[in-house]
Design an enzyme around this catalytic site. Structure first.
Site, PDB file in Angstrom:
ATOM      1  N   HIS A 129      20.565  -1.443   2.423  1.00 14.84           N
ATOM      2  CA  HIS A 129      20.738  -0.681   1.174  1.00 14.84           C
ATOM      3  C   HIS A 129      21.172  -1.651   0.073  1.00 14.84           C
ATOM      4  CE1 HIS A 129      21.216   2.560  -1.513  1.00 14.84           C
ATOM      5  NE2 HIS A 129      22.413   3.000  -1.179  1.00 14.84           N
TER       6      HIS A 129
ATOM      7  N   HIS B  94       9.824  -0.022  -0.156  1.00 15.85           N
ATOM      8  CA  HIS B  94      10.842   0.987  -0.474  1.00 15.85           C
ATOM      9  C   HIS B  94      10.619   2.195   0.421  1.00 15.85           C
ATOM     10  CE1 HIS B  94      13.063   4.049  -2.792  1.00 15.85           C
ATOM     11  NE2 HIS B  94      13.783   3.043  -3.220  1.00 15.85           N
TER      12      HIS B  94
END
Length: 472
Positions: free
Chosen positions: A308, A354
């Site tokens: 992240h 992503h």
């Protein structure tokens, strides 16, 4: 003019027709521009909340049994990817066009939100106002909010003492999250809850905590930076500067371009709908009525993960390793060879791909435009530009990647490095400061709308096996 009136459907219809009719596109933007002279954000929210509460009740009573899709075993085993299961009002992520903050794309925010100077980058305070109210504020409203945030930014001494109890070489995110936890003792929500506040009023102390937290995190974050990298020489806040510029100033960077970069950085990193790890963690913890400090500290611990927020650190370190191995002026052919070598060794190319997006991240694009304007000859920027051309075709050829395009992390480190913020281990803290705006904005609405405790159902592999046998 209240943006919410008329509903999202009207905005969607207007936007869909705006492609053929530029005047309608302008009218969409006009609908979201603040027209009231009221400078008080709290009073604006107080007006908006009742109609949004009614809107939620109507949605639940009229459409509560409508199915939003089917849940598959792949979703259960694959991190709940593609599973719709969370209300998040402040932003929405489209796989093809990227993030929209209250319906506005990043380019639209750059045009509509007030800036510190003509043609400059949007002020983060303006985005905070937009996320909370759905309306683009005036410059006067942003200046008023900026002043209020400065008035809330005092950090108690015990917070610094708590951070100082950690080794100076502890990871910056560890020190930052510790500082946020230490701020929790001042929580207005906790005090109000212990006194028996009615649940219809939960949003008000949550608002107080959230604005104070947003105001204080740049101070705590800059303290961590100066403690770790500048011999503890702390720089005080400048009352003449806005939120993003003050953060850069307290870190030790005062060039006009760096102030503009920090305004852009904080704005575009603030929110990315609710399903990412940090946003979802903040929402989940807050659903137990934990106060904003506890909830945001939990979110920061999720943000610190390599998959992240820590990714922006990894990208710059990887780019510098490419320079060390291949040279600063590496040719595209040699760069291709290096990419294949990286992939064949079982590693990934950081900064590409992503979990939701299927096109180039618009947050990458606006950072690239900033670089083209302010640092077109920077060697690392040129390398990033070459990677943009070289990496996606290779990932497509590999055939295992759904999205081969660069994400926000592929560019941010190079910009920060150019202006002298070279400590890559610290980059995730910048991300964390930014994310406070989005998480806290949604948290205020969570309390205002009375959203319940989050409690999804979990199952075992045996349960899945038996269920699938019966369904076969």
């Amino acid at each position: 003019m209240v943006f919410f009136r008329g509903g999202v459907s009207l905005i969607s219809k207007l936007r869909s027709r705006a492609v053929q009719q530029p005047s309608l596109r302008d009218s969409v933007r006009w609908l979201q521009v603040q027209t009231t002279s009221d400078l008080d954000l709290h009073s604006q929210l107080k007006e908006l909340i009742p109609e949004q509460q009614e809107r939620l009740k109507k949605l639940k009573s009229e459409h509560g049994k409508v199915q939003l899709g089917n849940i598959t075993v792949d979703m259960v085993l694959g991190g709940m990817r593609g599973m719709t299961g969370l209300l998040w009002e402040t932003s929405l992520l489209d796989p093809d066009e990227g993030i929209r903050f209250r319906g506005l794309s990043i380019p639209e925010c750059q045009k509509l939100l007030p800036a510190a100077k003509p043609g400059g980058e949007p002020l983060p305070e303006g985005l905070l106002w937009l996320l909370l109210t759905g309306k683009a504020p005036t410059k006067e409203q942003v200046d008023s909010l900026s002043k209020e945030l400065r008035s809330r930014a005092t950090v108690p001494d015990h917070v610094y003492k708590t951070i100082n109890a950690l080794p100076v070489n502890a990871h910056p995110m560890t020190q930052f999250a510790t500082g946020v936890m230490a701020l929790q003792v001042q929580s207005e929500f906790q005090k109000a809850y212990e006194k028996g506040i009615h649940k219809s009023k939960y949003w008000e102390p949550t608002y107080e905590d959230s604005l104070s937290l947003i105001a204080q995190v740049p101070v705590v974050a800059s303290y961590v930076y100066r403690r770790m990298y500048k011999n503890g020489q702390v720089i005080p806040m400048d009352d003449s500067l806005d939120y993003g510029a003050n953060f850069a100033h307290m870190l030790g960077f005062d060039s006009p371009d760096m102030l503009e970069l920090m305004r852009l950085y904080v704005t575009i990193h603030s929110d990315h709908e609710g399903g990412n790890v940090s946003a979802h963690t903040g929402h989940l913890v807050a659903s137990a009525l934990s106060d904003p400090y506890l909830s945001f500290a939990a979110a920061l611990n999720g943000l610190a993960g390599p998959l992240h927020g820590l990714a922006n650190q990894e990208v710059l370190l990887w780019i510098k390793s490419v320079v060390e191995e291949c040279g600063e002026n590496v040719s595209k052919e040699n760069l291709k060879d290096h990419i294949w070598k990286t992939l064949n060794s079982g590693k990934v190319v950081p900064g590409f791909g992503h979990g939701v997006l299927r096109q180039t991240d618009p947050r990458y694009t606006c950072q690239r435009e900033f670089a083209l304007k302010h640092l077109p000859d920077d060697p690392l920027f040129k390398l990033v530009s070459n990677l943009y051309e070289v990496v996606p075709p290779i990932l497509l050829e590999l055939g295992k990647v759904k999205n081969p395009w660069p994400n926000v992390d592929a560019h941010s480190g190079v910009l920060l490095n150019h202006y002298g913020l070279t400590e890559a281990r610290y980059y995730t803290v910048l991300f964390g400061v930014s994310r406070a705006i989005g998480i806290c904005s949604q948290l205020i609405w969570d309390r205002a709308l009375g959203l319940p405790l989050e409690r999804p159902k979990s199952v075992t592999m045996e349960w899945l096996e038996n269920y699938c046998k019966k369904a076969a």
